[in-house]
Design a protein around this motif. Structure first.
Motif, PDB file in Angstrom:
ATOM      1  N   GLY A 118       0.785  -1.225   0.000  1.00  0.00           N
ATOM      2  CA  GLY A 118       0.000   0.000   0.000  1.00  0.00           C
ATOM      3  C   GLY A 118       0.813   1.268   0.000  1.00  0.00           C
ATOM      4  O   GLY A 118       0.296   2.342  -0.327  1.00  0.00           O
ATOM      5  N   GLN A 119       2.112   1.178   0.352  1.00  0.00           N
ATOM      6  CA  GLN A 119       2.905   2.389   0.567  1.00  0.00           C
ATOM      7  C   GLN A 119       4.109   2.535  -0.356  1.00  0.00           C
ATOM      8  O   GLN A 119       4.819   3.539  -0.300  1.00  0.00           O
ATOM      9  CB  GLN A 119       3.376   2.434   2.025  1.00  0.00           C
ATOM     10  CG  GLN A 119       2.229   2.409   3.026  1.00  0.00           C
ATOM     11  CD  GLN A 119       2.726   2.328   4.456  1.00  0.00           C
ATOM     12  OE1 GLN A 119       3.485   3.176   4.911  1.00  0.00           O
ATOM     13  NE2 GLN A 119       2.313   1.298   5.176  1.00  0.00           N
ATOM     14  N   GLY A 120       4.380   1.539  -1.177  1.00  0.00           N
ATOM     15  CA  GLY A 120       5.457   1.669  -2.141  1.00  0.00           C
ATOM     16  C   GLY A 120       6.803   1.199  -1.645  1.00  0.00           C
ATOM     17  O   GLY A 120       6.913   0.204  -0.921  1.00  0.00           O
ATOM     18  N   LEU A 121       7.857   1.929  -2.009  1.00  0.00           N
ATOM     19  CA  LEU A 121       9.244   1.531  -1.755  1.00  0.00           C
ATOM     20  C   LEU A 121       9.749   2.102  -0.443  1.00  0.00           C
ATOM     21  O   LEU A 121       9.635   3.303  -0.186  1.00  0.00           O
ATOM     22  CB  LEU A 121      10.133   2.023  -2.900  1.00  0.00           C
ATOM     23  CG  LEU A 121      11.633   1.763  -2.770  1.00  0.00           C
ATOM     24  CD1 LEU A 121      11.935   0.266  -2.803  1.00  0.00           C
ATOM     25  CD2 LEU A 121      12.401   2.490  -3.871  1.00  0.00           C
ATOM     26  N   LYS A 122      10.344   1.234   0.385  1.00  0.00           N
ATOM     27  CA  LYS A 122      11.017   1.642   1.613  1.00  0.00           C
ATOM     28  C   LYS A 122      12.517   1.371   1.444  1.00  0.00           C
ATOM     29  O   LYS A 122      12.906   0.300   0.957  1.00  0.00           O
ATOM     30  CB  LYS A 122      10.500   0.854   2.812  1.00  0.00           C
ATOM     31  CG  LYS A 122       8.980   0.846   2.956  1.00  0.00           C
ATOM     32  CD  LYS A 122       8.449   2.150   3.503  1.00  0.00           C
ATOM     33  CE  LYS A 122       6.976   2.019   3.835  1.00  0.00           C
ATOM     34  NZ  LYS A 122       6.441   3.218   4.496  1.00  0.00           N
TER      35      LYS A 122
END
Length: 469
Positions: free
Chosen positions: A451-455
């Motif tokens: 849900g939040q993309g790339l970390k």
């Protein structure tokens, strides 16, 4: 956990929640509880380090903090969600899942400044009504192609749908020598009756490039015309061709007890069997095929046109199999097997969400179970879920440290210096975590949150007060 500045302590991460975006089933289950997933990939240098490393695992995760968290861009006003993550030569490659109609393609991020990843390209989203979960990038040198090659899994969102005649699954091949300008080279197309290629692995043998492909239920859906596990020659990426295929009913021990894709196992369980994922070792000598309740099946692929079955892992009678993904340690003598079990309450099975098993495979014909690694989530029934929030997902290894993507648990780090006694040494859990994939590169750890993309996690230089987002 040992140190306050180890990748995490409770004070350094956001609150773990189980109410975030629930992972979506990737393929139809034929009556079983199955999901999607990934594989392990390293450069030659990485794997050489893996084989020879004597470092204590805790040293490998010390002082990592979240340096960046970047959502993938919208395409035509649509926000897709992330799937697996891979890195090559300073660029991150994110696959995408099925949210909002799929066709999110592969997203390329420039990691020149890991604290500020910049999305620079999108590719492999040209086939209608498909999703692109997995991407592997390798530098290859064949008589037909020299450069950086990307292999992308392609799956239909609706298998064999007559209203979607242009939808088809398989493997897309792209030249990403210039990652900012990917160029399509070829497509290995599967029968439309098959959902497509779920996970894959790109490897080389000498001047030959190979894709090892997992296509769940291929044999079942095509009445034996195509196979679950295929080895594809992509030395000429414009003209990929199959060298060999295998499906699980070919094993001598199970044909008479196999119906469709359900195995009536000797322990009395009806066990689902299909090819979910595949990896290979550094020199492409052996393939490790995650065949769900048949275990991790090992093949000798030194001759890719004539592989030989070697052995497989097995399960206790009260244990769901769910062999989802694999990784290797100690130069290929240790096998890490993750089991994705979403609903632990099946009849006559143990009450546990999916966890990790570690095997000695020095004798690959006889894998020996050394240990089983669980976390606080494994037996947490205070808030029971029927999704994948509390199960392990994908494994990666660097030296003597095992990195596990764990959905709502984020990324879990495990010291496997003694593989018979794995010990958790760290955990990164952003708020509302839904971490699908993890990848360990030279100077950072990448995590893909659906849900939040790339970390991006780097050593030191803490940002956002160390908090997950």
């Amino acid at each position: 956990m040992k140190k306050k500045n180890l990748l995490i302590t409770t004070a350094l991460v956001g609150t773990m929640t189980f109410g975030g975006v629930a992972p979506t089933l990737a393929h139809d289950a034929l009556g079983s509880d199955i999901n999607k997933g990934e594989r392990i990939v390293f450069s030659n240098e990485d794997l050489q380090k893996l084989a020879s490393s004597k470092l204590d695992g805790t040293k490998n995760v010390g002082n990592f903090t979240e340096a960046a968290a970047v959502q993938i861009s919208e395409l035509n006003g649509v926000q897709n969600n992330s799937a697996d993550v891979y890195a090559h030569k300073g660029y991150a490659y994110l696959g995408t899942h099925t949210a909002n109609g799929a066709n999110g393609g592969i997203r390329v991020f420039d990691l020149k400044d890991p604290t500020n990843p910049v999305e620079v390209a999108v590719f492999a989203n040209e086939i209608p009504n498909t999703w692109q979960e997995k991407v592997i990038v390798k530098t290859v040198n064949t008589p037909h192609f020299k450069g950086d090659l990307a292999a992308v899994s392609v799956q239909q969102t609706s298998r064999n749908n007559t209203n979607r005649p242009n939808s088809k699954g398989g493997v897309l091949l792209y030249d990403v020598t210039d990652p900012t300008n990917p160029t399509k080279l070829g497509f290995y197309e599967l029968d439309r009756r098959i959902t497509g290629t779920h996970e894959l692995y790109l490897t080389t043998q000498g001047n030959q490039a190979l894709v090892l492909a997992s296509s769940p239920y291929a044999d079942y859906y095509t009445n034996g015309e195509q196979e679950d596990f295929q080895i594809i020659d992509v030395s000429d990426p414009t003209n990929p061709n199959k060298l060999w295929g295998w499906d699980p009913r070919e094993l001598e021990e199970i044909p008479e007890s196999f119906n469709g894709y359900h195995w009536y196992a000797p322990d009395g369980h009806t066990r689902p069997v299909f090819n979910h994922s595949v990896i290979t070792d550094n020199n492409a000598q052996y393939a490790y095929v995650s065949m769900w309740d048949l275990g991790t099946v090992i093949f000798d692929i030194k001759d890719p046109e004539n592989p030989k079955y070697v052995g497989r892992t097995d399960y206790r009678d009260d244990q769901k199999g769910a062999a989802h993904s694999a990784a290797l340690a100690r130069g290929g003598n240790i096998l890490i097997e993750t089991r994705e079990v979403s609903n632990p309450h099946g009849a006559r099975y143990e009450s546990a969400y999916g966890y990790t098993r570690i095997f000695n495979i020095k004798d690959k014909s006889n894998p020996v179970l050394l240990s089983e690694f669980t976390t606080d989530l494994t037996y947490d029934f205070s808030n029971p879920v029927n999704t994948f929030a509390k199960t392990v997902h994908d494994p990666k290894v660097r030296g003597n440290t095992l990195y596990l993507s764990y959905y709502s648990g984020g990324v879990v780090m495990v010291d496997i210096t003694d593989p018979s006694n794995p010990t958790q040494i760290g955990q990164y859990t952003p708020n509302e975590a839904d971490v699908w994939g993890v990848f360990v590169d030279r100077n950072y750890i990448l995590a893909s949150d659906m849900g939040q993309g790339l970390k991006v996690l780097t050593r030191g230089n803490r940002t956002n007060n160390g908090q997950g987002r």
